[in-house]
Motif scaffolding. Structure first.
Motif: not given
Length: 204
Positions: A102-106, A83-92, A143-151, A94-97
């Motif tokens: 990516a940083y968190r994965a490392v 929620l906090f790392s992927i979804v919510l940032p991407s709602l504000v 999902g975040a990518y698709l939202l960003g592309r649609a936006w 595009p693609f921020l989440g």
């Protein structure tokens, strides 16, 4: 059945993006893992941080109740990472989440780098946990990518206005989010039960 069928339809439609997301995400984790092995001080520093902030102590106390432990794992993975790392940032933005995750994965990869034989042993059953949980995160990334592309490009979802396109992207994210939640539940249960019952036997 729709919980299974609809996400699979989205994956088939955007298969190339999904496969690329797998390649990038697992690549980042493995890159962090390799970095932790190459620079043991980084992995040791992460372990020390978990000790200092009380995470390691909390895990030790929760292990006595496997169901509470699983619920805690699910809460952390769902809220903190999903929620906090992927979804919510991407709602504000595009693609921020995606960038944040990516940083968190490392960082996760560095944290998982074994520093002694015990952590190598724990990593054996934990590897499947990573596969399950990161598949959930990859669904959220898609999902975040698709939202960003649609936006940004409403025609991507066959809409004329950005508002309607945002709504369409949000629905795609919601469908993938439900599938991701199922995977996170499975991952949390597997992780809790293996750490509580399997790992102690392996360490004897």
């Amino acid at each position: 059945m729709s919980l299974v069928r609809r996400p699979l339809q989205i994956l088939r439609t955007h298969l190339r993006v999904y496969l690329l997301a797998n390649l990038v995400v697992y690549g980042l984790v493995l890159g962090g893992f390799a970095l932790g092995l190459a620079v043991p001080e980084l992995a040791a520093g992460r372990a020390e941080t978990l000790e200092t902030d009380g995470t390691a102590d909390l895990v030790g106390r929760l292990l006595s109740n496997v169901w509470l432990f699983a619920a805690t794992i699910l809460g952390v993975n769902t809220i903190t990472v999903g929620l906090f790392s992927i979804v919510l940032p991407s709602l504000v933005v595009p693609f921020l989440g995606i960038a944040i995750f990516a940083y968190r994965a490392v960082v996760i990869g560095v944290t998982l780098a074994p520093t002694d034989p015990t952590t190598w042993t724990i990593l054996i059953p934990h590897s499947l946990t990573l596969v399950i949980e990161f598949q959930a995160y990859i669904l959220l990334v898609l999902g975040a990518y698709l939202l960003g592309r649609a936006w940004i490009t409403p025609a991507f979802v066959e809409e004329a206005s950005r508002v309607r396109a945002y709504g369409a992207g949000l629905r795609l994210l919601g469908v993938l989010g439900l599938a991701a939640l199922v995977l996170l539940v499975v991952g949390a249960l597997y992780e809790a039960f293996t750490l509580r019952y399997l790992v102690p036997v392996m360490l004897r």
